[in-house]
Structure formats: structure tokens, C-alpha cells
Design a protein around this motif. Structure first.
Motif, PDB file in Angstrom:
ATOM      1  N   CYS A   1       5.231   0.193 -23.083  1.00  0.00           N
ATOM      2  CA  CYS A   1       4.159  -0.723 -22.675  1.00  0.00           C
ATOM      3  C   CYS A   1       4.280  -1.069 -21.195  1.00  0.00           C
ATOM      4  O   CYS A   1       3.286  -1.080 -20.454  1.00  0.00           O
ATOM      5  N   ALA A   2       5.509  -1.375 -20.748  1.00  0.00           N
ATOM      6  CA  ALA A   2       5.722  -1.737 -19.346  1.00  0.00           C
ATOM      7  C   ALA A   2       5.338  -0.579 -18.424  1.00  0.00           C
ATOM      8  O   ALA A   2       4.702  -0.777 -17.384  1.00  0.00           O
ATOM      9  N   LEU A   3       5.713   0.636 -18.817  1.00  0.00           N
ATOM     10  CA  LEU A   3       5.385   1.808 -17.995  1.00  0.00           C
ATOM     11  C   LEU A   3       3.875   2.037 -17.953  1.00  0.00           C
ATOM     12  O   LEU A   3       3.326   2.451 -16.928  1.00  0.00           O
ATOM     13  N   SER A   4       3.196   1.770 -19.066  1.00  0.00           N
ATOM     14  CA  SER A   4       1.747   1.973 -19.106  1.00  0.00           C
ATOM     15  C   SER A   4       1.013   0.965 -18.223  1.00  0.00           C
ATOM     16  O   SER A   4      -0.107   1.227 -17.767  1.00  0.00           O
ATOM     17  N   LEU A   5       1.645  -0.196 -17.972  1.00  0.00           N
ATOM     18  CA  LEU A   5       1.026  -1.222 -17.119  1.00  0.00           C
ATOM     19  C   LEU A   5       1.494  -1.144 -15.676  1.00  0.00           C
ATOM     20  O   LEU A   5       0.981  -1.878 -14.825  1.00  0.00           O
ATOM     21  N   MET A   6       2.469  -0.275 -15.387  1.00  0.00           N
ATOM     22  CA  MET A   6       3.041  -0.219 -14.050  1.00  0.00           C
ATOM     23  C   MET A   6       1.979   0.164 -13.019  1.00  0.00           C
ATOM     24  O   MET A   6       1.331   1.204 -13.146  1.00  0.00           O
ATOM     25  N   PRO A   7       1.752  -0.659 -11.994  1.00  0.00           N
ATOM     26  CA  PRO A   7       0.737  -0.326 -10.982  1.00  0.00           C
ATOM     27  C   PRO A   7       1.113   0.941 -10.223  1.00  0.00           C
ATOM     28  O   PRO A   7       2.291   1.194  -9.937  1.00  0.00           O
ATOM     29  N   SER A   8       0.108   1.752  -9.909  1.00  0.00           N
ATOM     30  CA  SER A   8       0.369   2.975  -9.140  1.00  0.00           C
ATOM     31  C   SER A   8       0.573   2.674  -7.663  1.00  0.00           C
ATOM     32  O   SER A   8       1.202   3.457  -6.941  1.00  0.00           O
ATOM     33  N   ASN A   9       0.072   1.549  -7.220  1.00  0.00           N
ATOM     34  CA  ASN A   9       0.203   1.141  -5.824  1.00  0.00           C
ATOM     35  C   ASN A   9       1.602   0.576  -5.583  1.00  0.00           C
ATOM     36  O   ASN A   9       1.992  -0.435  -6.173  1.00  0.00           O
ATOM     37  N   ALA A  10       2.380   1.234  -4.727  1.00  0.00           N
ATOM     38  CA  ALA A  10       3.766   0.814  -4.477  1.00  0.00           C
ATOM     39  C   ALA A  10       3.847  -0.563  -3.834  1.00  0.00           C
ATOM     40  O   ALA A  10       4.913  -1.182  -3.829  1.00  0.00           O
TER      41      ALA A  10
END
Length: 400
Positions: free
Chosen positions: A164-173
Motif C-alpha cells: 500500500c505504501a509503495l502504491s501511494l509513493m509520490p513519483s516526484n522526488a
């Protein structure tokens, strides 16, 4: 939820996360309009009005719209909350279920499955959960003290929370939400990370490596990246993953993810000394030695990128010189028949760095056929940097 039209970015059609306004009066999500301008466009995407050179750099934060979106999110989810998320599928109920210490493991697993489904099916749902702070709720479910009595249900909850956390991880660094990852600075949380990296499933290990790659590249976690890179326990759990590429598919994915994580960590100069000290060079070459000519794809390219970064230091060059067969392995990867020449570029750059300081390495490279490899590389469609490194290496070998 039915998202109001004005709350959607006209480029991505997703809910705004960081609305900014152009000089034309049109509002866009910052990431979308910056990508539009970076691609060379000099018009407003909605009005097609021409933008001057100064106009492309003026992006005014639309705080009013952001406030309205936050109020709308709160109103959409802030109502009478039941004891169980099964009775109310709202985001607020899911968040409350996950946060409560009184919630059973089974109930949390059910809530996590709903979060994962929503994040997978809906960009709007993912953006809403990110804005509502779900990432800061999910990470403590992954990184916590090991249960007194290890159970399959606890392991399932940890892995689901990680997904779940990985699926919500923003792509913007540069996303501010990534600041949640700094919880790993705490000794207990980092110990939990190491425990999962060493004993978790192949899928969990791959996910943790992706998380580590994010830590190494995000602006909000620069200090954490150095803390992780300095931890002997992290390297002890991470480096063995490089040798699992020939195992089951889940282990192979974990191995490739580990290589990318190491490459990201080694891209930061302060972390290279620790990587070398803990044996990253030898582990990378053992990984590279397994792949046949032209095979390995992204895993090989990432491993060679890490080797190049480490070879930029004196200690790294010494470690490469000591690694059994390292020069021959680099020569083998100078010309790689693939759609991308990134691996060839990294191999040529690393080989150049080592050969500049070692006559023995130059002799070994010539004996391994590096001249032929370099000539093939120069005749290929490789990039300018790869060609520059190849020419410099040929010149160096000619004068040896």
C-alpha cells in the motif's frame, strides 16, 4: 467519490496535489505544467496563449484552491465513524481502522486490502489518500518491533502495508509527503527494516529495495540516505540479494531491485566510502559475472552504474583492482547488444577510471579484447558520453 471538475488538473485530469497558476490565469498541477514546459512548449495548454520567456518560470501557488480541496476532502470523509471499516468504506473509516491499536490484525488486513484496491484502481483515490496522510499511517505498520509471537497474519499485514505504501509513493522526488520516510532514522524502525530485508518474502524484499531507492533519491530524505548507507546491518542484508538472480521469480525481482537501490545509494558521493568498506564492489562484480554477453538488461546497467560511481574514488579503484576478474568483466560489458547503451557507457567509464591508474589493468584489458569492444561501441548508436569515454580509453591504451 465524485470529484468536482474544478478540482482536477486539466492536463492529467487527476485531483490537484500542488495547484499553481500561470500568467494566463489557468491553474495546473505543478508536476504536470513543469513537464509540459520542460518538453519545450511555450503555450498555455488550455488557452494556447503564447508565453514569454519570463512567463514560463512564474508559477504562482494557488493556495485558495488547495485550501478548498483540503476542506472538501475533510468534509467528504469526516462523518460518524463506525467501529469497523467493513460497515463504512470511507477513507476516514479506513484510516481510523489502521491507526487504532485496538483493531485486530485481521481487521487491519481487511482495511489494507481495500486501500490497495483503491490505490490500484483509481488515480483520484490514490491522490486523496496521499493528501489525507495515509502514507504516514501505513509506514508504522511496516516498521515496528517484531511481535512477541511471530505469526503468519503479522507477516501478511506487514507485506500488505508495504504494498500500500509503495502504491501511494509520490513519483516526484521533491514531494513533501516523502518526509514520512524519515521515521527510519529511529534505531528501532531501522532495525525492523533490516529484519524484513533479511527474512521477508521475495516480494517484500523487492518492495523494501524500491523504498530504499526512493530514500536515496528523495530531497526530503538526504540525511536518512546517509544514515542507511552507514549502517553495516543494512549492507549485510542488502548485498546477499545480489546473488539471488538465478532463483525463483520473486527472488530475481528482489535481486534486480537491490541492484537499483545500491546504484541509487552510490550515486551520492558521501555514501560511497561506506559501500566500498562493506564489500559492495565485490558483490556487484559477482552479480555481473553471472550474466552472459548482452544479457541482464536493467539489472546489469544499474550494477555497472554503481561500479562507475564507486570507481570515481581512489578506494573504489583499489577495490575494483582487487576484485577477481573485474577488468575482464568490464571489458565483456563495454559493448552490449541492447536497446539501451547505458550499460556500455558505465562499463567504459569505469574501465577508463581503473586503467588510468593501473598498468596491470591496461594490459589485462587489452588481453581481454577491449580494443575490439571499443571499436564496436564506436560504430554503434551509443550516446556522446559513451563515445567520448571509448575514445579516451583507446588513446590511453595506445600510449601504454
Amino acid at each position: 467519490m465524485s470529484v468536482p471538475h474544478l478540482f482536477r488538473c486539466p492536463i492529467s485530469l487527476d485531483i490537484f496535489t500542488d495547484p499553481v497558476t500561470l500568467c494566463t490565469g489557468q491553474t495546473y498541477d505543478r508536476q504536470c505544467i513543469e513537464r509540459w514546459l520542460a518538453d519545450g512548449h511555450r503555450t498555455c495548454p488550455v488557452t494556447m496563449q503564447a508565453l514569454g520567456d519570463g512567463d514560463t518560470t512564474v508559477l504562482v501557488p494557488n493556495r485558495t484552491l488547495r485550501h478548498l480541496i483540503e476542506r472538501w476532502l475533510s468534509a467528504a470523509t469526516d462523518h460518524s465513524l463506525p467501529e469497523s471499516a467493513d460497515d463504512d468504506p470511507s477513507l476516514a473509516a479506513l484510516k481510523r481502522c489502521l491507526q487504532s491499536d485496538a483493531t485486530s490484525v485481521a481487521a487491519k488486513i481487511g482495511a489494507l486490502k481495500k486501500v490497495l484496491a483503491l490505490a490500484s484502481e483509481s488515480d483520484v483515490g490514490r491522490a486523496c489518500m496521499l493528501q489525507l496522510g495515509f502514507l504516514c499511517v501505513l509506514l508504522p505498520l511496516v516498521f515496528h518491533a517484531a511481535p512477541a509471537a511471530p505469526a503468519e497474519r503479522h507477516a501478511e499485514a506487514e507485506e500488505l502495508a508495504l504494498q500500500c505504501a509503495l502504491s501511494l509513493m509520490p513519483s516526484n522526488a521533491a514531494a513533501p509527503q516523502l518526509d514520512c520516510l524519515n521515521m527510519l532514522k529511529k534505531e528501532d524502525n531501522l532495525a525492523s527494516f533490516v529484519r524484513l530485508l533479511g527474512r521477508g518474502s521475495g516480494r517484500a524484499k523487492a518492495g523494501l529495495c524500491r523504498l530504499l531507492e526512493t530514500v536515496a533519491t528523495a530531497a526530503a530524505t538526504r540525511d536518512l540516505a546517509l544514515v542507511v548507507a552507514a549502517s553495516p546491518r543494512v549492507w549485510q542484508a542488502l548485498l546477499p540479494l545480489l546473488q539471488q538472480h538465478a532463483g525463483p521469480a520473486t527472488d530475481a525481482r528482489a535481486s534486480e531491485a537491490a541492484v537499483r537501490a545500491i546504484a541509487a545509494v552510490c550515486a551520492a558521493e558521501p555514501a560511497r566510502g561506506s559501500a566500498i568498506h562493506h564489500g559492495a564492489v565485490g558483490a556487484l562484480f559477482r552479480h555481473l559475472s553471472w550474466w552472459a554477453y548482452g544479457k541482464g538488461g536493467g539489472a546489469v546497467s544499474s550494477a555497472l552504474a554503481a561500479v562507475e560511481a564507486l570507481a570515481e574514488t581512489e578506494a573504489g579503484r583499489r577495490a575494483v583492482a582487487r576484485a577477481p576478474g573485474a577488468t575482464r568483466i568490464l571489458v565483456r560489458h563495454v559493448f552490449m547488444m541492447s536497446s539501451s547503451n547505458d550499460g556500455s557507457e558505465h562499463a567504459a567509464a569505469a574501465l577508463l577510471a581503473v586503467c588510468r591508474e593501473s598498468r596491470a589493468a591496461r594490459s589485462e584489458a587489452v588481453g581481454a579484447g577491449v580494443v575490439t569492444q571499443l571499436l564496436l561501441l564506436l560504430q554503434s548508436q551509443c550516446g556522446a558520453r559513451a563515445k567520448a569515454k571509448a575514445r579516451a580509453l583507446l588513446k590511453l591504451l595506445k600510449s601504454r
